[in-house]
Design an enzyme around this catalytic site. Structure first.
Site, PDB file in Angstrom:
ATOM      1  CG  ASP A   1     -29.358 -44.310 -35.636  1.00 26.29           C
ATOM      2  OD1 ASP A   1     -28.739 -44.592 -34.640  1.00 26.29           O
ATOM      3  OD2 ASP A   1     -30.153 -45.086 -36.366  1.00 26.29           O
ATOM      4  CB  VAL A   2     -25.130 -42.415 -32.054  1.00 28.84           C
ATOM      5  CG1 VAL A   2     -25.504 -41.095 -31.327  1.00 28.84           C
ATOM      6  CG2 VAL A   2     -25.777 -43.430 -31.318  1.00 28.84           C
TER       7      VAL A   2
ATOM      8  CE  LYS B   1     -23.830 -46.153 -20.054  1.00 22.39           C
ATOM      9  NZ  LYS B   1     -23.803 -45.129 -20.912  1.00 22.39           N
TER      10      LYS B   1
ATOM     11  NE  ARG C   1     -37.595 -40.431 -24.785  1.00 24.08           N
ATOM     12  CZ  ARG C   1     -37.432 -41.571 -24.286  1.00 24.08           C
ATOM     13  NH1 ARG C   1     -36.132 -42.134 -24.315  1.00 24.08           N
ATOM     14  NH2 ARG C   1     -38.323 -42.054 -23.227  1.00 24.08           N
TER      15      ARG C   1
ATOM     16  CE1 TYR D   1     -27.037 -48.243 -19.318  1.00 22.33           C
ATOM     17  CE2 TYR D   1     -26.480 -48.368 -17.113  1.00 22.33           C
ATOM     18  CZ  TYR D   1     -26.705 -47.763 -18.138  1.00 22.33           C
ATOM     19  OH  TYR D   1     -26.827 -46.234 -18.025  1.00 22.33           O
TER      20      TYR D   1
ATOM     21  CG  ASN E   1     -27.197 -37.676 -23.466  1.00 22.27           C
ATOM     22  OD1 ASN E   1     -27.196 -37.956 -21.960  1.00 22.27           O
ATOM     23  ND2 ASN E   1     -28.387 -37.708 -23.804  1.00 22.27           N
TER      24      ASN E   1
ATOM     25  CB  THR F   1     -32.710 -39.380 -17.275  1.00 19.33           C
ATOM     26  OG1 THR F   1     -32.324 -40.896 -16.908  1.00 19.33           O
ATOM     27  CG2 THR F   1     -31.797 -38.431 -16.454  1.00 19.33           C
TER      28      THR F   1
END
Length: 285
Positions: A58-59, A152, A15, A148, A85, A183
């Site tokens: 599943d990362v 990052k 997705r 978040y 990603n 997105t």
């Protein structure tokens, strides 16, 4: 057709941006290993093609990463481009974010990308490329984004450190810092809010919820164009270590650079006064 047909492996390809990246790579004539926690959703989003392999990944599970890489090598013989990603967004004031939410944010965004990269590097071709999707939040923190932004910022530091380690093997590294792209990151399926438990934050929480909910579907960035830009970058002889994606991200980066320079200059004399003097060195000896 590309100058050279290459094999891509893309995480979070069921997705959002991952779908656009997979479609762009396929359209450019490359092999694509599209992965996600739900392979059926990945297959539904991308259809069927001889140059497409769908794999469960599943990362956060290193065994999943190894299995997906083995499947890619068996099908296509190797991996040339990895796109990290897979993403999630835990929003909320730090004091209200549960430790479990912070852990999940960092595990998915940082540790997950590390798991997959660790599995890919031993089989990556000598002209390989590791691309990791970060965010403008990797350049500038913001209210309600401590989880978040922390994840990052960590991704950016990891990628900047990884780049010189893999460069001698002919493998490039690029960290991508997008601004607001349309997105699915801000949908209810991807955005998770901290529980609102502290009255002092109540009014600001309401304003933040309204802002983030209102942004969904109104972001200015076109993810299909970003995906095409990534294909272009991976075909460059000298790809950038950092790609800032979107005019809003560039504006934010330039603002942050100016702010950092001001912070350096504001206390330059104090900062540069901290070395041993010759007398201090003699006394220490």
């Amino acid at each position: 057709m590309p100058t050279q047909k290459r094999t891509w492996i893309i995480t979070g390809a069921g997705r959002g941006l991952g779908v656009d990246i997979a479609k762009a790579a396929l359209a450019a004539g490359h092999n694509v290993v599209a992965t996600g926690r739900n392979p059926a959703a990945v297959a539904e989003a991308l259809g069927d093609a001889d140059s497409l392999l769908v794999a469960k990944l599943d990362v956060t599970n290193s065994e999943d990463a190894k299995a997906a890489v083995e499947a890619a090598v068996e099908r296509f013989g190797g991996i040339d481009v990895l796109v990290n990603n897979a993403a999630s967004f835990y929003a909320g004031s730090f004091e209200e974010l549960a430790p479990e939410q912070m852990n999940r944010q960092i595990t998915t965004t940082l540790i997950g990308a590390m798991n997959v990269t660790r599995a890919v590097l031993p089989v990556m071709q000598r002209s390989g490329h590791v691309v990791t999707i970060s965010s403008s939040a990797g350049l500038a923190g913001f209210e309600y984004g401590s989880a978040y932004a922390a994840s990052k910022f960590a991704v950016d530091g990891w990628m900047e450190s990884l780049a010189p380690e893999i460069e001698p093997f002919g493998i490039h590294a690029t960290v991508v810092n997008p601004g607001f792209f349309r997105t699915e990151l801000l949908t209810k399926e991807s955005t998770n809010y901290a529980p609102m438990t502290i009255e002092d934050y109540a009014e600001r929480n309401a304003a933040q919820h309204e802002f983030w909910d209102g942004m969904n579907g109104k972001q200015s960035g076109d993810p299909a164009k970003l995906a095409e830009a990534l294909v272009t970058i991976t075909e460059l002889e000298h790809p950038p270590l950092r790609f800032i994606a979107g005019s809003d991200a560039i504006a934010q980066a330039e603002e942050k650079l100016t702010e950092r320079q001001q912070q350096i200059d504001a206390h330059r004399d104090l900062s540069t006064s901290l070395a041993f003097t010759d007398t201090d060195a003699d006394d220490t000896a």
